[in-house]
Design a protein around this motif. Structure first.
Motif, mmCIF file in Angstrom:
data_model
loop_
_atom_site.group_PDB
_atom_site.id
_atom_site.type_symbol
_atom_site.label_atom_id
_atom_site.label_comp_id
_atom_site.label_asym_id
_atom_site.label_seq_id
_atom_site.Cartn_x
_atom_site.Cartn_y
_atom_site.Cartn_z
ATOM 1 N N VAL A 91 4.500 13.001 -8.486
ATOM 2 C CA VAL A 91 4.424 12.660 -7.546
ATOM 3 C C VAL A 91 4.201 10.875 -6.989
ATOM 4 N N ALA A 92 3.092 10.839 -7.478
ATOM 5 C CA ALA A 92 2.860 8.868 -7.145
ATOM 6 C C ALA A 92 4.121 8.238 -6.979
ATOM 7 N N ALA A 93 5.134 8.470 -8.618
ATOM 8 C CA ALA A 93 6.696 7.951 -8.174
ATOM 9 C C ALA A 93 7.004 8.211 -7.935
ATOM 10 N N GLU A 94 7.813 9.836 -7.650
ATOM 11 C CA GLU A 94 8.631 9.480 -6.636
ATOM 12 C C GLU A 94 8.381 8.919 -5.319
ATOM 13 N N LEU A 95 6.882 8.861 -4.512
ATOM 14 C CA LEU A 95 6.984 9.130 -3.433
ATOM 15 C C LEU A 95 6.980 7.090 -2.984
ATOM 16 N N THR A 96 6.666 6.449 -4.477
ATOM 17 C CA THR A 96 6.325 5.036 -4.356
ATOM 18 C C THR A 96 8.370 4.627 -4.718
ATOM 19 N N ALA A 97 8.687 5.122 -5.653
ATOM 20 C CA ALA A 97 10.657 4.818 -4.987
ATOM 21 C C ALA A 97 10.937 5.039 -4.246
ATOM 22 N N ALA A 98 10.380 5.914 -3.188
ATOM 23 C CA ALA A 98 10.554 6.313 -1.683
ATOM 24 C C ALA A 98 10.172 5.484 -1.104
ATOM 25 N N GLY A 99 10.002 4.408 -1.063
ATOM 26 C CA GLY A 99 9.783 3.130 -0.592
ATOM 27 C C GLY A 99 8.303 3.284 -0.106
ATOM 28 N N ALA A 100 7.506 4.149 -0.106
ATOM 29 C CA ALA A 100 6.111 4.618 0.131
ATOM 30 C C ALA A 100 4.803 4.319 -0.038
ATOM 31 N N THR A 101 3.680 3.632 0.742
ATOM 32 C CA THR A 101 2.560 3.323 -0.571
ATOM 33 C C THR A 101 1.579 4.699 -0.291
ATOM 34 N N VAL A 102 1.022 4.393 -1.688
ATOM 35 C CA VAL A 102 0.290 5.606 -2.422
ATOM 36 C C VAL A 102 -0.267 4.599 -2.845
ATOM 37 N N VAL A 103 -1.794 5.991 -2.737
ATOM 38 C CA VAL A 103 -3.456 5.413 -2.997
ATOM 39 C C VAL A 103 -4.192 6.517 -3.393
ATOM 40 N N MET A 104 -4.450 6.586 -4.477
ATOM 41 C CA MET A 104 -5.164 7.418 -5.750
ATOM 42 C C MET A 104 -5.665 7.445 -5.881
ATOM 43 N N PRO A 105 -7.195 7.054 -5.625
ATOM 44 C CA PRO A 105 -8.404 6.793 -5.803
ATOM 45 C C PRO A 105 -9.105 7.333 -6.986
ATOM 46 N N THR A 106 -10.011 7.435 -7.761
ATOM 47 C CA THR A 106 -10.492 8.546 -8.829
ATOM 48 C C THR A 106 -12.099 8.756 -8.218
#
Length: 178
Positions: A21-36
């Motif tokens: 999902v992060a890859a899809e959102l990033t490809a659409a130009g969105a900023t994505v943050v995924m903390p561990t």
């Protein structure tokens, strides 16, 4: 300013569950943050640290997966093999997700996390993949939240990241409850 999507994985799994999902959102130009997130650590501090690089005025869409489980991990061993296999798009993805599974002490399930007053006065929504979360979705609707459904299994963000990302992109139009 477009919102940043903050994808929080279940403490029973790891951030790999959100990677497609992060890859899809990033490809659409969105900023994505995924903390561990790691059980036993100060999760609020972990999330805050992950957000520190964002501009203070940037809106965020916080997306949390799962409500944890009722038994001691590893999570993917709790159910029959055939049921778990259907949750993953392929063996390689399953192996990567399983490699991140932590083992949590029973005390993890005994703790109660206090919710700050007014936490749901802001725009909130609930994305449900299907049963057994129908009651939670009803509660969300009763609170005035927007509820969206993408029919699928518990790890649907792995099997159909495009559909999940498309719904998440619409989240930014949600409005607070009246």
């Amino acid at each position: 300013m477009e919102p940043a999507f903050v994808l929080l994985h279940s403490l029973l799994l790891g951030p790999r569950t959100w990677a497609p999902v992060a890859a899809e959102l990033t490809a659409a130009g969105a900023t994505v943050v995924m903390p561990t997130l790691i059980a036993g650590e100060d999760l609020a501090a972990t999330v805050n640290a992950a957000l520190a690089h964002l501009p203070g005025e940037q809106p965020i869409v916080l997306v949390a997966h799962s409500n944890a489980g009722l038994w001691v991990p590893a999570w993917t061993t709790w159910w029959p093999e055939a049921d778990v296999t259907r949750l993953f798009p392929d063996a390689e993805t399953r192996a990567a997700v399983e490699a991140e599974q932590p083992r949590l002490p029973v005390s993890y399930y005994e703790q109660r996390i206090p919710a700050p007053a007014g936490w749901d006065d802001r725009p909130c929504g609930y994305l449900v993949f299907g049963p057994p979360y129908d009651a939670v979705a009803r509660d969300a609707r009763d609170r005035g939240w927007t509820v969206a459904e993408v029919p699928g299994g518990h790890l649907h963000q792995l099997t159909d990241p495009g559909a999940v990302a498309a719904v998440l992109r619409r989240f930014r139009t949600w409005t607070p409850p009246a």
